[in-house]
Design an enzyme around this catalytic site. Structure first.
Site, mmCIF file in Angstrom:
data_model
loop_
_atom_site.group_PDB
_atom_site.id
_atom_site.type_symbol
_atom_site.label_atom_id
_atom_site.label_comp_id
_atom_site.label_asym_id
_atom_site.label_seq_id
_atom_site.Cartn_x
_atom_site.Cartn_y
_atom_site.Cartn_z
ATOM 1 N N ASP A 68 1.254 8.644 -37.351
ATOM 2 C CA ASP A 68 1.817 8.101 -38.589
ATOM 3 C C ASP A 68 1.017 6.836 -38.885
ATOM 4 O OD1 ASP A 68 3.485 7.278 -40.699
ATOM 5 O OD2 ASP A 68 4.601 6.021 -39.317
ATOM 6 N N CYS A 77 2.977 1.843 3.123
ATOM 7 C CA CYS A 77 4.206 1.046 3.215
ATOM 8 C C CYS A 77 5.348 1.804 2.547
ATOM 9 C CB CYS A 77 4.011 -0.307 2.541
ATOM 10 S SG CYS A 77 2.775 -1.365 3.313
ATOM 11 N N CYS A 135 0.852 -1.188 0.000
ATOM 12 C CA CYS A 135 0.000 0.000 0.000
ATOM 13 C C CYS A 135 0.885 1.234 0.000
ATOM 14 C CB CYS A 135 -0.955 0.028 1.199
ATOM 15 S SG CYS A 135 -0.142 0.349 2.778
#
Length: 525
Positions: A410, A20, A17
């Protein structure tokens, strides 16, 4: 002093998380580290300004926070210690425990059976989330595991008391405890897989550094890996091989597929003294090159670093998410206790309902969507784009793309496959079959990708076979030939010639300067 300026990279497992990552960031910052980057999603920790002799001390400090510093960057924990195994074990016990709400099997409603099913799940959850929660509180950086642990422990303890005093069904919430732990494990597994797919784009690029190469030394061929090549080495590259290093062609000519770098699906013709790029594919021909850029100077290495740097740069929304995550856990725990206080003491709801409301507050709040989803979404987006040959310079660029009004691409090989097909052939005073035979014969003298595509669709007819005594292919223009009777043939760009037919055709076929057919090509999107 120079050693302390070198950037140090560590692979740290156990982070799941934003909090942490923040706890490790704060620890490193307090110990004098600079340029700190911690990403829980990819297990990466980077920092500088730390002398090499102090690195082992920092490693021990990070491990004291409850995380594991892996020795090798590619080292993977065994399956028996993996998050996948923990999830599978919890799922096996949670399914029968959860299914008692939909079935009338007496055994599944027995509180002691439910305790026996829930206990292994709680123990696994405690070993993973509980220890991490205690360490985060001890280091004054509570993480999301605190929410998970408090919520599951409250449900388990409440149910255990109800079972011990035989208080009945209303006091049994074993399935709540097991479901919380199992679902969070499931979320971690899905997140891990998403990140693994993301970082695989970079790993695939790194693999190009280990492709085999043939070095010419004293007229002898020596095999080695691409990472062992030095600037100035003479290398032999055969058709179908990957070019092992950036260099210049000394001998030969070839067609090179550079799609991994440029996105252009059509191979590019390379002649003597032309530059080639390591990692690209030599589709046709044989060449000898002299290595010019190796190691950190190579184009491939710079692309790898560009992708890593892009993933390490946090967009504004992620920085905001990290700030929120730092205060999120204490606020949620406070709100949860406040919810219990209001519902039980003021609203005077039953104890079990008040407790479940408090647990629900914890569960719906973890993990923090902003702290978890934002960095994961950025990494997945950048990784998937890199895997498709699209390099995006940082998460902030992704945010800015939301304001785009127009985008220019492109077309050939980027939005299309690059595999051309003949859409139509219009003839002028000559049979269709004869035109197709002439086109097939002329294109057989070319190795251009468009010529190869045309030859797949058209076949030469023996009765219309023409014997050419001279055939020339001019790059960028077309094929020009003369038969034994002195007739001149050409198949070339429709823009060329006495009249421009490019508004109607892509190619024109002429005999003695007279257009006898127009060809329209198409490319699949």
């Amino acid at each position: 002093m120079k050693e302390s300026n070198v950037q140090t990279e560590l692979n740290v497992s156990g982070m799941h998380c934003a909090n942490c990552a923040i706890s490790i960031h704060k620890y490193l910052e307090n110990n004098g580290a600079k340029d700190i980057y911690v990403d829980f999603a990819s297990d990466e920790v980077k920092f500088s300004e730390i002398p090499l002799e102090q690195i082992p001390v920092l490693v021990k400090g990070i491990e004291s926070l409850g995380y594991k510093v892996m020795e090798g960057k590619d080292k993977k924990p065994s399956f028996w210690k993996s998050i996948e195994l923990k999830f599978l074990c919890c799922l096996i016990f949670t399914i029968p425990l959860w299914s008692h709400m939909f079935t009338n099997l007496p055994i599944l409603h027995d509180p002691f059976i439910q305790l026996a099913l829930c206990a292994p799940v709680y123990i696994i959850g405690f070993s993973y989330f509980g220890i991490s929660a205690f360490r985060s509180i001890w280091n004054k950086m509570p993480n999301m595991d605190v929410l998970i642990f408090i919520g599951s422990t409250a449900a388990f303890a409440y149910s255990l008391i109800g079972t011990y005093y035989n208080l009945g069904h209303d006091y049994q919430f074993y399935e709540t405890c097991a479901t919380i732990i199992t679902l969070v494990f499931l979320g971690n597994v899905l997140e891990k897989r998403a990140v693994t797919k993301t970082t695989s784009a970079i790993k695939e690029l790194v693999k190009y550094q280990d492709i085999p190469a043939i070095k010419i030394e004293n007229d002898q061929e020596v095999e080695l890996l691409a990472r062992e090549i030095k600037s100035g080495d003479i290398l032999k590259v055969n058709s179908g091989n990957l070019i092992p290093a950036d260099g210049d062609i000394l001998e030969g000519q070839a067609w090179v597929d550079e799609s991994m770098l440029t996105g252009e699906s059509l191979p590019i013709e390379k002649l003597k003294y032309d530059a080639v790029i390591g990692g690209t594919l030599l589709t046709e021909g044989n060449i000898r090159i002299v290595a010019t850029k190796v190691g950190s100077k190579s184009v491939l290495y710079q692309i790898i670093q560009l992708t890593k740097d892009a993933q390490s740069k946090k967009p504004p929304i992620q920085k905001f998410g990290d700030k929120v995550a730092a205060y999120f856990v204490p606020i949620v725990v406070t709100i949860s206790f406040f919810t219990f206080f209001v519902t039980y003491f003021i609203a005077q709801l039953p104890l079990q309902q008040s407790l479940m409301n408090a647990i629900a507050t914890l569960v719906v709040s973890c993990p923090c969507a902003m702290g978890l989803a934002t960095p994961t979404a950025v990494m997945v987006g950048l990784g998937r784009a890199a895997k498709s040959g699209i390099l995006i310079k940082g998460g902030s660029t992704i945010e800015e793309m939301s304001d785009l009004k127009q985008m220019v691409f492109d077309k050939t090989g980027t939005l299309t496959t690059g595999d051309f097909n003949i859409k139509a052939i219009q003839t002028f005073g000559i049979e269709q079959s004869q035109v197709e035979s002439i086109i097939a014969q002329l294109e057989s003298y070319s190795s251009h990708p468009i010529a190869k595509s045309i030859r797949k669709q058209l076949q030469e007819i023996k009765s219309y076979r023409i014997i050419f005594k001279e055939v020339n292919e001019i790059k960028g223009k077309g094929i020009f030939a003369t038969d034994t009777n002195g007739n001149n043939y050409s198949i070339c760009n429709a823009k060329l010639g006495e009249k421009d037919y490019s508004n109607r055709y892509d190619l024109t076929l002429t005999i003695n300067g007279v257009v006898i057919a127009g060809i329209v090509l198409e490319d699949q999107i």
